[in-house]
Write a protein that holds these residues in place. Sequence first.
Motif, mmCIF file in Angstrom:
data_model
loop_
_atom_site.group_PDB
_atom_site.id
_atom_site.type_symbol
_atom_site.label_atom_id
_atom_site.label_comp_id
_atom_site.label_asym_id
_atom_site.label_seq_id
_atom_site.Cartn_x
_atom_site.Cartn_y
_atom_site.Cartn_z
ATOM 1 N N ARG A 275 0.831 -1.210 0.000
ATOM 2 C CA ARG A 275 0.000 0.000 0.000
ATOM 3 C C ARG A 275 0.862 1.255 0.000
ATOM 4 O O ARG A 275 0.628 2.192 -0.757
ATOM 5 C CB ARG A 275 -0.914 0.015 1.225
ATOM 6 C CG ARG A 275 -2.057 -0.938 1.158
ATOM 7 C CD ARG A 275 -2.897 -0.827 2.415
ATOM 8 N NE ARG A 275 -4.044 -1.699 2.362
ATOM 9 C CZ ARG A 275 -4.572 -2.283 3.418
ATOM 10 N NH1 ARG A 275 -4.065 -2.087 4.625
ATOM 11 N NH2 ARG A 275 -5.620 -3.055 3.292
ATOM 12 N N PHE A 276 1.849 1.280 0.885
ATOM 13 C CA PHE A 276 2.719 2.443 0.990
ATOM 14 C C PHE A 276 3.423 2.710 -0.336
ATOM 15 O O PHE A 276 3.443 3.843 -0.825
ATOM 16 C CB PHE A 276 3.744 2.237 2.113
ATOM 17 C CG PHE A 276 4.683 3.398 2.278
ATOM 18 C CD1 PHE A 276 4.357 4.448 3.122
ATOM 19 C CD2 PHE A 276 5.891 3.446 1.601
ATOM 20 C CE1 PHE A 276 5.208 5.526 3.271
ATOM 21 C CE2 PHE A 276 6.757 4.509 1.747
ATOM 22 C CZ PHE A 276 6.418 5.559 2.586
ATOM 23 N N ALA A 277 4.021 1.688 -0.923
ATOM 24 C CA ALA A 277 4.757 1.854 -2.178
ATOM 25 C C ALA A 277 3.840 2.387 -3.276
ATOM 26 O O ALA A 277 4.211 3.311 -4.007
ATOM 27 C CB ALA A 277 5.396 0.530 -2.596
ATOM 28 N N ALA A 278 2.642 1.828 -3.391
ATOM 29 C CA ALA A 278 1.715 2.267 -4.438
ATOM 30 C C ALA A 278 1.249 3.699 -4.208
ATOM 31 O O ALA A 278 1.187 4.496 -5.148
ATOM 32 C CB ALA A 278 0.517 1.327 -4.501
ATOM 33 N N MET A 279 0.938 4.045 -2.973
ATOM 34 C CA MET A 279 0.475 5.399 -2.677
ATOM 35 C C MET A 279 1.574 6.428 -2.921
ATOM 36 O O MET A 279 1.330 7.493 -3.490
ATOM 37 C CB MET A 279 -0.021 5.484 -1.237
ATOM 38 C CG MET A 279 -1.317 4.761 -0.994
ATOM 39 S SD MET A 279 -1.757 4.858 0.761
ATOM 40 C CE MET A 279 -3.064 3.667 0.855
ATOM 41 N N ARG A 280 2.782 6.120 -2.497
ATOM 42 C CA ARG A 280 3.907 7.043 -2.721
ATOM 43 C C ARG A 280 4.183 7.182 -4.215
ATOM 44 O O ARG A 280 4.429 8.274 -4.705
ATOM 45 C CB ARG A 280 5.164 6.574 -1.994
ATOM 46 C CG ARG A 280 5.109 6.714 -0.495
ATOM 47 C CD ARG A 280 4.977 8.163 -0.023
ATOM 48 N NE ARG A 280 6.109 8.963 -0.485
ATOM 49 C CZ ARG A 280 6.023 10.249 -0.837
ATOM 50 N NH1 ARG A 280 4.885 10.893 -0.760
ATOM 51 N NH2 ARG A 280 7.087 10.888 -1.248
ATOM 52 N N ALA A 281 4.161 6.079 -4.937
ATOM 53 C CA ALA A 281 4.390 6.141 -6.379
ATOM 54 C C ALA A 281 3.318 6.984 -7.057
ATOM 55 O O ALA A 281 3.617 7.812 -7.919
ATOM 56 C CB ALA A 281 4.423 4.731 -6.972
ATOM 57 N N SER A 282 2.080 6.801 -6.648
ATOM 58 C CA SER A 282 0.979 7.554 -7.217
ATOM 59 C C SER A 282 1.135 9.058 -6.952
ATOM 60 O O SER A 282 0.933 9.877 -7.844
ATOM 61 C CB SER A 282 -0.349 7.062 -6.640
ATOM 62 O OG SER A 282 -1.426 7.804 -7.151
ATOM 63 N N HIS A 283 1.519 9.409 -5.737
ATOM 64 C CA HIS A 283 1.645 10.822 -5.365
ATOM 65 C C HIS A 283 2.892 11.490 -5.921
ATOM 66 O O HIS A 283 2.953 12.727 -5.976
ATOM 67 C CB HIS A 283 1.619 10.978 -3.844
ATOM 68 C CG HIS A 283 0.293 10.636 -3.248
ATOM 69 N ND1 HIS A 283 0.167 9.797 -2.166
ATOM 70 C CD2 HIS A 283 -0.968 10.986 -3.590
ATOM 71 C CE1 HIS A 283 -1.106 9.661 -1.868
ATOM 72 N NE2 HIS A 283 -1.821 10.361 -2.721
ATOM 73 N N THR A 284 3.887 10.712 -6.312
ATOM 74 C CA THR A 284 5.148 11.302 -6.766
ATOM 75 C C THR A 284 5.446 11.030 -8.239
ATOM 76 O O THR A 284 6.508 11.422 -8.727
ATOM 77 C CB THR A 284 6.336 10.775 -5.923
ATOM 78 O OG1 THR A 284 6.442 9.362 -6.096
ATOM 79 C CG2 THR A 284 6.166 11.115 -4.453
ATOM 80 N N GLY A 285 4.542 10.363 -8.939
ATOM 81 C CA GLY A 285 4.772 10.057 -10.345
ATOM 82 C C GLY A 285 5.792 8.946 -10.557
ATOM 83 O O GLY A 285 6.400 8.863 -11.616
#
Length: 151
Positions: free
Chosen positions: A19-29
């Motif tokens: 979850r963390f990896a996906a959310m961070r990737a989503s928010h940072t491109g």
Amino acid sequence: MRKFLVVLDDTRECLNAMRFAAMRASHTGGGVTILSIIPPDEFNHWIGVGDIMREEARERIIAHFEVFAKWMRDKQHVEPELVIREGEPVPEILAHVREDPEVGVLVLGAGSGKGGPGPLVTQLTRSSGSLPIPFTIVPGDLSKERLEAIT
């Protein structure tokens, strides 16, 4: 593009790391690479049996990956990449980090039980000073709401 590398295994805390990896990737491109490692000791059988077991392990990993990948695509608009390696977990993680220059952060889930954070977190923390990238440790019992607020 910076990629978040997250390890897919059978632990409960793996979910929060995903979850963390996906959310961070989503928010940072960024992107997400999901690494799953098949330990070599699973195949110490006759060649034919070992090959069948290896293929079954790969099928389980792909099925598990698809659950996370669907959530990442549908909810976070991130298309994850799956990498399957065979060997000992820590050396394989380090080898992948060295081989893929786009990996910018390693994300691991930490167990919250009596057994401590888990073997991967423990082993990688010991060598964290020599890692070529930073790594993030995500508590396994962190709520989804708190995780969303942090990312």
